[in-house]
Design a protein around this motif. Structure first.
Motif, mmCIF file in Angstrom:
data_model
loop_
_atom_site.group_PDB
_atom_site.id
_atom_site.type_symbol
_atom_site.label_atom_id
_atom_site.label_comp_id
_atom_site.label_asym_id
_atom_site.label_seq_id
_atom_site.Cartn_x
_atom_site.Cartn_y
_atom_site.Cartn_z
ATOM 1 N N TYR A 24 -5.185 -4.873 -8.772
ATOM 2 C CA TYR A 24 -4.668 -3.545 -8.070
ATOM 3 C C TYR A 24 -4.204 -3.759 -6.455
ATOM 4 O O TYR A 24 -3.452 -2.895 -6.014
ATOM 5 C CB TYR A 24 -5.735 -2.693 -8.196
ATOM 6 N N VAL A 25 -4.349 -4.897 -6.157
ATOM 7 C CA VAL A 25 -4.079 -5.150 -4.721
ATOM 8 C C VAL A 25 -2.606 -5.030 -4.431
ATOM 9 O O VAL A 25 -2.460 -4.487 -3.275
ATOM 10 C CB VAL A 25 -4.730 -6.589 -4.136
ATOM 11 N N PRO A 26 -1.863 -5.213 -5.181
ATOM 12 C CA PRO A 26 -0.278 -5.153 -4.674
ATOM 13 C C PRO A 26 0.041 -3.414 -4.492
ATOM 14 O O PRO A 26 0.804 -3.008 -3.691
ATOM 15 C CB PRO A 26 0.321 -5.723 -5.805
ATOM 16 N N LYS A 27 -0.649 -2.568 -5.607
ATOM 17 C CA LYS A 27 -0.504 -1.354 -5.386
ATOM 18 C C LYS A 27 -1.198 -0.535 -3.928
ATOM 19 O O LYS A 27 -0.833 0.268 -3.334
ATOM 20 C CB LYS A 27 -1.254 -0.811 -6.222
ATOM 21 N N LEU A 28 -2.119 -1.352 -3.416
ATOM 22 C CA LEU A 28 -2.799 -0.914 -2.112
ATOM 23 C C LEU A 28 -1.641 -0.832 -0.915
ATOM 24 O O LEU A 28 -1.883 0.238 -0.060
ATOM 25 C CB LEU A 28 -3.793 -1.977 -1.689
ATOM 26 N N VAL A 29 -0.769 -1.727 -0.909
ATOM 27 C CA VAL A 29 0.186 -1.834 0.205
ATOM 28 C C VAL A 29 1.193 -0.928 -0.015
ATOM 29 O O VAL A 29 1.596 -0.326 1.084
ATOM 30 C CB VAL A 29 0.943 -3.450 -0.097
ATOM 31 N N ALA A 30 1.539 -0.177 -1.105
ATOM 32 C CA ALA A 30 2.225 1.016 -1.341
ATOM 33 C C ALA A 30 1.559 2.238 -0.904
ATOM 34 O O ALA A 30 2.524 3.317 -0.871
ATOM 35 C CB ALA A 30 2.728 0.939 -2.748
ATOM 36 N N VAL A 31 0.337 2.335 -0.723
ATOM 37 C CA VAL A 31 -0.272 3.642 -0.339
ATOM 38 C C VAL A 31 0.099 4.119 1.097
ATOM 39 O O VAL A 31 -0.116 3.225 1.958
ATOM 40 C CB VAL A 31 -1.718 3.555 -0.521
ATOM 41 N N THR A 32 0.393 5.050 1.283
ATOM 42 C CA THR A 32 0.564 5.773 2.572
ATOM 43 C C THR A 32 -0.671 5.955 2.933
ATOM 44 O O THR A 32 -1.792 6.678 2.522
ATOM 45 C CB THR A 32 1.155 7.230 2.604
ATOM 46 N N ALA A 71 -17.220 4.847 14.346
ATOM 47 C CA ALA A 71 -16.128 4.164 14.179
ATOM 48 C C ALA A 71 -16.080 3.449 12.721
ATOM 49 O O ALA A 71 -15.035 3.557 12.092
ATOM 50 C CB ALA A 71 -15.696 3.277 15.355
ATOM 51 N N THR A 72 -17.145 2.714 12.630
ATOM 52 C CA THR A 72 -17.155 2.058 11.312
ATOM 53 C C THR A 72 -17.230 3.109 9.960
ATOM 54 O O THR A 72 -16.356 2.757 9.181
ATOM 55 C CB THR A 72 -18.378 1.193 11.253
ATOM 56 N N ALA A 73 -17.880 3.946 10.170
ATOM 57 C CA ALA A 73 -17.584 4.957 9.060
ATOM 58 C C ALA A 73 -16.404 5.435 8.959
ATOM 59 O O ALA A 73 -16.047 5.789 7.923
ATOM 60 C CB ALA A 73 -18.637 6.172 9.261
ATOM 61 N N MET A 74 -15.686 5.865 10.024
ATOM 62 C CA MET A 74 -14.372 6.288 9.941
ATOM 63 C C MET A 74 -13.340 5.241 9.524
ATOM 64 O O MET A 74 -12.577 5.745 8.671
ATOM 65 C CB MET A 74 -14.007 6.750 11.343
ATOM 66 N N MET A 75 -13.388 4.201 9.745
ATOM 67 C CA MET A 75 -12.665 3.236 8.935
ATOM 68 C C MET A 75 -12.898 2.960 7.652
ATOM 69 O O MET A 75 -12.036 2.791 6.832
ATOM 70 C CB MET A 75 -12.630 1.619 9.902
ATOM 71 N N LEU A 76 -14.376 2.945 7.220
ATOM 72 C CA LEU A 76 -14.634 2.927 5.760
ATOM 73 C C LEU A 76 -13.860 3.911 5.118
ATOM 74 O O LEU A 76 -13.613 3.788 3.805
ATOM 75 C CB LEU A 76 -16.351 2.797 5.847
ATOM 76 N N ASN A 77 -13.965 5.096 5.573
ATOM 77 C CA ASN A 77 -13.683 6.245 4.811
ATOM 78 C C ASN A 77 -11.946 6.066 4.581
ATOM 79 O O ASN A 77 -11.578 6.553 3.529
ATOM 80 C CB ASN A 77 -13.667 7.559 5.606
ATOM 81 N N GLU A 78 -11.353 5.847 5.604
ATOM 82 C CA GLU A 78 -9.973 5.558 5.115
ATOM 83 C C GLU A 78 -9.733 4.394 4.100
ATOM 84 O O GLU A 78 -9.028 4.554 3.161
ATOM 85 C CB GLU A 78 -9.031 5.149 6.416
ATOM 86 N N LEU A 79 -10.532 3.426 4.163
ATOM 87 C CA LEU A 79 -10.326 2.372 3.236
ATOM 88 C C LEU A 79 -10.704 2.900 1.937
ATOM 89 O O LEU A 79 -10.188 2.509 0.806
ATOM 90 C CB LEU A 79 -11.324 1.258 3.596
ATOM 91 N N LYS A 80 -11.919 3.716 1.896
ATOM 92 C CA LYS A 80 -12.241 4.362 0.379
ATOM 93 C C LYS A 80 -11.163 5.118 -0.040
ATOM 94 O O LYS A 80 -11.126 5.050 -1.461
ATOM 95 C CB LYS A 80 -13.417 5.120 0.812
ATOM 96 N N GLU A 81 -10.641 5.962 0.772
ATOM 97 C CA GLU A 81 -9.363 6.822 0.417
ATOM 98 C C GLU A 81 -8.353 6.294 -0.300
ATOM 99 O O GLU A 81 -7.916 6.357 -1.314
ATOM 100 C CB GLU A 81 -9.431 7.914 1.107
ATOM 101 N N VAL A 82 -8.038 4.863 0.239
ATOM 102 C CA VAL A 82 -7.006 4.082 -0.233
ATOM 103 C C VAL A 82 -7.172 3.528 -1.388
ATOM 104 O O VAL A 82 -6.511 3.792 -2.742
ATOM 105 C CB VAL A 82 -6.327 3.294 0.921
ATOM 106 N N LEU A 83 -8.614 2.937 -1.487
ATOM 107 C CA LEU A 83 -8.844 2.442 -2.922
ATOM 108 C C LEU A 83 -8.799 3.397 -3.950
ATOM 109 O O LEU A 83 -8.391 3.157 -5.098
ATOM 110 C CB LEU A 83 -10.377 1.746 -2.695
ATOM 111 N N LYS A 84 -9.334 4.498 -3.571
ATOM 112 C CA LYS A 84 -9.579 5.623 -4.800
ATOM 113 C C LYS A 84 -8.213 6.101 -5.225
ATOM 114 O O LYS A 84 -8.290 6.379 -6.385
ATOM 115 C CB LYS A 84 -10.472 6.959 -4.120
ATOM 116 N N LYS A 85 -7.112 5.870 -4.602
ATOM 117 C CA LYS A 85 -5.725 6.375 -4.988
ATOM 118 C C LYS A 85 -5.331 5.430 -5.921
ATOM 119 O O LYS A 85 -4.462 5.613 -6.806
ATOM 120 C CB LYS A 85 -4.812 6.395 -3.650
ATOM 121 N N VAL A 86 -5.831 3.991 -5.936
ATOM 122 C CA VAL A 86 -5.288 3.099 -6.818
ATOM 123 C C VAL A 86 -6.207 2.443 -7.882
ATOM 124 O O VAL A 86 -5.689 1.902 -9.024
ATOM 125 C CB VAL A 86 -4.621 1.863 -6.121
ATOM 126 N N LEU A 87 -7.381 2.666 -7.632
ATOM 127 C CA LEU A 87 -8.313 2.067 -8.755
ATOM 128 C C LEU A 87 -8.869 3.108 -9.655
ATOM 129 O O LEU A 87 -8.730 4.123 -9.486
ATOM 130 C CB LEU A 87 -9.623 1.607 -7.914
#
Length: 212
Positions: A9-17, A196-212
């Motif tokens: 799934y990693v290549p798909k992560l790069v394509a996410v806005t 700040a860590t929770a804020m960054m974690l949330n962006e990471l989580k939302e990107v992952l959920k778009k592709v996983l």
């Protein structure tokens, strides 16, 4: 999730806005959102830092590493964070900062980490730092050797647990800018991850959920 499946799934992560501030603000106290809206960064002149959002296999399953910072005289004492730290001129790039600091703090050599993509930078008002996060992966099992001057504990968070929405809670805390306020946070094991860590974690989580 099996780590080999995750790698597909990693290549798909790069394509996410990147959802950027939209994701950040979901995990920010209301008081902080208001204070961030009209900042003039030219006058603030923030210092720069970079962090590593590092995924790796543990017994074949995908994990994300977080650290528990040691207690010290500073606004981020004893907090949960990604490995990372202050930009130094010799780093040349923020990516190099994230790699160097990850090596210094938890003992993972830069050659073991593949940088996949940058995430949205985030301003941390209490310490006046602009933080640049990077998504990285280690393809082999790793052994952490934390710097005990900086890191009191390491959290190895399974990806499946991270994606569980039950981790997100609302709690009451006192911060550097307000007393006894309700804030959104991640509850990871016995730790409350906010700011700040929770804020960054949330962006990471939302990107992952778009592709996983």
């Amino acid at each position: 999730m099996d780590f080999q499946d995750f790698l597909e799934y990693v290549p798909k992560l790069v394509a996410v806005t990147l959802p950027a501030k939209e994701a950040h603000f979901k995990m920010a106290p209301l008081e902080r959102i208001e204070s961030l809206k009209n900042l003039n960064f030219d006058s603030i002149n923030p210092k720069n830092a970079a962090v590593m959002m590092l995924f790796y296999p543990k017994k074949g399953r995908t994990h994300l590493v977080l650290i528990v910072r040691n207690s010290y005289e500073g606004v981020h004492s004893a907090q949960i964070a990604f490995p990372g730290g202050k930009y130094e001129t010799l780093d040349v790039t923020f990516e190099k900062t994230a790699l160097r600091e990850t090596h210094e703090e938890i003992g993972i050599h830069p050659e073991c980490i593949e940088i996949i993509m940058p995430f949205t930078n985030l301003y941390i008002q209490p310490s006046n730092f602009m933080v640049y996060p990077f998504l990285g992966i280690c393809k082999d099992e790793i052994v952490f050797t934390p710097d005990r001057n900086e890191v009191v504990n390491i959290i190895e968070l399974p990806l499946n647990d991270f994606l569980n929405d039950d981790l997100i809670i609302t709690t009451t805390m006192s911060t550097s800018y307000a007393k006894n306020i309700k804030i959104p946070a991640f509850k990871i094991n016995e730790y409350i991850v906010w700011g700040a860590t929770a804020m960054m974690l949330n962006e990471l989580k939302e990107v992952l959920k778009k592709v996983l």
